[in-house]
Enzyme design. Structure first.
Site, PDB file in Angstrom:
ATOM      1  N   TYR A  10       0.914  -1.286   0.222  1.00 28.46           N
ATOM      2  CA  TYR A  10       0.287  -0.183   0.063  1.00 28.46           C
ATOM      3  C   TYR A  10       0.928   1.388  -0.079  1.00 28.46           C
ATOM      4  CZ  TYR A  10      -3.180  -3.598   2.218  1.00 28.46           C
ATOM      5  OH  TYR A  10      -4.078  -4.938   2.215  1.00 28.46           O
ATOM      6  N   ASP A  64     -16.881 -12.079   8.667  1.00 26.88           N
ATOM      7  CA  ASP A  64     -15.502 -11.888   8.628  1.00 26.88           C
ATOM      8  C   ASP A  64     -14.614 -11.531   9.764  1.00 26.88           C
ATOM      9  OD1 ASP A  64     -12.711 -11.015   7.765  1.00 26.88           O
ATOM     10  OD2 ASP A  64     -13.303 -10.527   5.979  1.00 26.88           O
ATOM     11  N   LYS A 102      -5.160 -13.453  11.410  1.00 28.49           N
ATOM     12  CA  LYS A 102      -4.482 -12.284  11.963  1.00 28.49           C
ATOM     13  C   LYS A 102      -4.126 -12.756  14.049  1.00 28.49           C
ATOM     14  CE  LYS A 102      -5.017  -8.085   9.097  1.00 28.49           C
ATOM     15  NZ  LYS A 102      -6.599  -7.750   8.638  1.00 28.49           N
ATOM     16  N   TYR A 145     -14.126  -4.666   4.575  1.00 24.71           N
ATOM     17  CA  TYR A 145     -13.189  -4.673   4.330  1.00 24.71           C
ATOM     18  C   TYR A 145     -12.857  -6.936   4.062  1.00 24.71           C
ATOM     19  CZ  TYR A 145      -7.621  -5.325   3.303  1.00 24.71           C
ATOM     20  OH  TYR A 145      -6.770  -6.267   2.582  1.00 24.71           O
TER      21      TYR A 145
END
Ligand SMILES: *Cc1c(COP(=O)(O)O)cnc(C)c1O
Length: 431
Positions: free
Chosen positions: A20, A242, A271, A148
């Protein structure tokens, strides 16, 4: 110096292409040579308190000795075997444990290595679920503004199409149904209308429960989850939650959806799954989903398998991380962090240019008027000067610290956020 950092161009002499990142204008990245607890140590000897916990993965802090020990033992015994035709104790144990922590309907764990791929697998499962039932029209997904779900091609199609970072790719992505998160009666009506109109084409609905993370730390009430799920059930649309960001305590409960009365058909976790130590992800399916893949027909199997799925080091780290959730007071620590963040950050609501302040569990976000790149860089350098690693994005200054952060370390983070937001407001913000 800061001026140069803000305005200057940089030629970075290294072979890394950063995520990014506009490599022409990027600030030189910091060289981290060691991590420990909540600290990053840099090559110049400087120590920074990590306010982000490496994209909110390092929930027990860095280098937790118990996880290291578990990975080390595992490396000596069985670092990795393919999961095709072979299984190993750590993968079996982790799958059983995850299911035992979840509602009884969620029974089957499919491994992968990253969050994006876990969501890809969830979407593939949902699509094939309907195909296996001989329903071939349900090929699209409904998803939400500010959502996202990852950077791979199919997950890009269910990220926020306007604010998301994947706008460029929209012409080549599959078309999905984007909805405003139905947080009011009117919005719920609009959501129901979409489900009603398109139910025959909708395979599933993707939701980040309670907090939309990378889309700007947007928060909603558990009732919104319940409303979405009950409408999805009514119109035969599968619910994919999610929890790659929210899972493992971040919002105050082990999983965010547990604060609602709803259960997903498919759940994605990654994560913090390994306590931030190793890449690992899971897609967990309900019995109903799984049973639709059972058949005499080999074509009805889930044709997916990544090389390193169920990696034994990753599973050992995840099992050790779950031990820590059992044996150490993580959720209590999150509650303490939530109180501290609320007390410190909520008063910023009155600062000119601040649009909203949100706290949930160990997530604190100050939303301002959108920052320019120079302002984002200014924030980052000022935080570093204060001994903190904090990385604002878009219009958000946020912290997602390790749950083990000490009160004085957390206070140092919130003090800096307060000072810098006030400074930004008085120096840079123009009404
Ligand atoms: C980070 C994240 C992903 C993608 O995970 P990666 O491991 O970066 O591929 C997907 N969904 C949510 C909610 C996330 O926070």
């Amino acid at each position: 110096m800061i001026d140069r950092l803000i305005k200057g161009r940089h030629t970075i002499t290294m072979s890394l292409w950063l995520p990014y990142t506009q490599m022409q204008t990027v600030l030189p990245p910091l060289n981290v040579v060691r991590t420990n607890g909540c600290y990053l140590s840099l090559d110049d000897g400087k120590q920074l308190i990590d306010a982000v916990a490496s994209w909110w993965t390092a929930c027990h802090g860095y280098n937790h000795p118990y996880i290291i020990e578990s990975i080390t033992d595992q490396a000596h015994t069985l670092p990795h075997v393919m999961l095709g035709g072979l299984v190993h104790p750590q993968a079996k144990k982790l799958a059983n444990r995850l299911c035992s922590l979840l509602p009884a309907s969620l029974t089957k764990v499919f491994f992968s290595e990253s969050g994006s791929v876990a969501v890809e697998i969830a979407m593939k499962m949902a699509l094939q679920y309907w195909m296996n039932l001989n329903i071939f029209s349900k090929t699209q997904f409904v998803c939400f503004e500010h959502g996202y779900h990852g950077d791979t091609f199919y997950t890009m199609s269910v990220c926020d199409p306007d604010e998301g970072m994947h706008r460029l790719f929209h012409p080549v992505l599959p078309k999905q149904h984007y909805q405003v998160l139905p947080t009011s009666d009117d919005l719920l009506e609009a959501f129901e209308q979409t489900l009603k109109d398109y139910a025959h084409t909708l395979a599933g609905c993707l939701l980040e429960p309670l907090v939309q993370g990378a889309g700007g730390m947007k928060m909603h009430a558990p009732e919104t989850i319940d409303a979405i799920v009950s409408l999805c059930r009514k119109y035969n649309v599968l619910v994919i939650m999610d929890e790659i960001f929210t899972g493992f305590g971040r919002t105050g409960s082990l999983f965010a959806f547990q604060q609602s009365n709803s259960t997903p058909d498919i759940l994605c976790l990654s994560k913090a799954l390994t306590g931030g130590m190793l890449p690992l992800a899971v897609t967990i399916a309900s019995d109903t989903i799984f049973n639709a893949f059972l058949s005499d027909d080999p074509d009805k199997a889930l044709m997916h398998g990544t090389t390193f799925m169920g990696n034994a080091l990753g599973c050992a780290a995840a099992n050790a991380s779950l031990d820590l959730f059992e044996n150490e007071p993580r959720l209590e620590q999150v509650a303490v962090i939530e109180t501290a963040l609320t007390g410190a950050l909520i008063p910023l609501k009155d600062v000119p240019g601040v649009k909203d302040v949100r706290v949930k569990g160990a997530i604190g976000a100050v939303q301002c008027e959108t920052f320019s790149t120079p302002i984002l860089n200014w924030f980052k350098s000022e935080f570093i000067k204060n001994g903190i690693w904090c990385r604002p994005f878009g219009d958000i200054v946020y912290t997602t610290p390790a749950f083990t952060i000490a009160p004085h370390q957390l206070a140092h983070i919130t003090d800096s956020i307060i000072t810098l937001v006030q400074q930004w407001s008085s120096q840079f913000y123009r009404k």
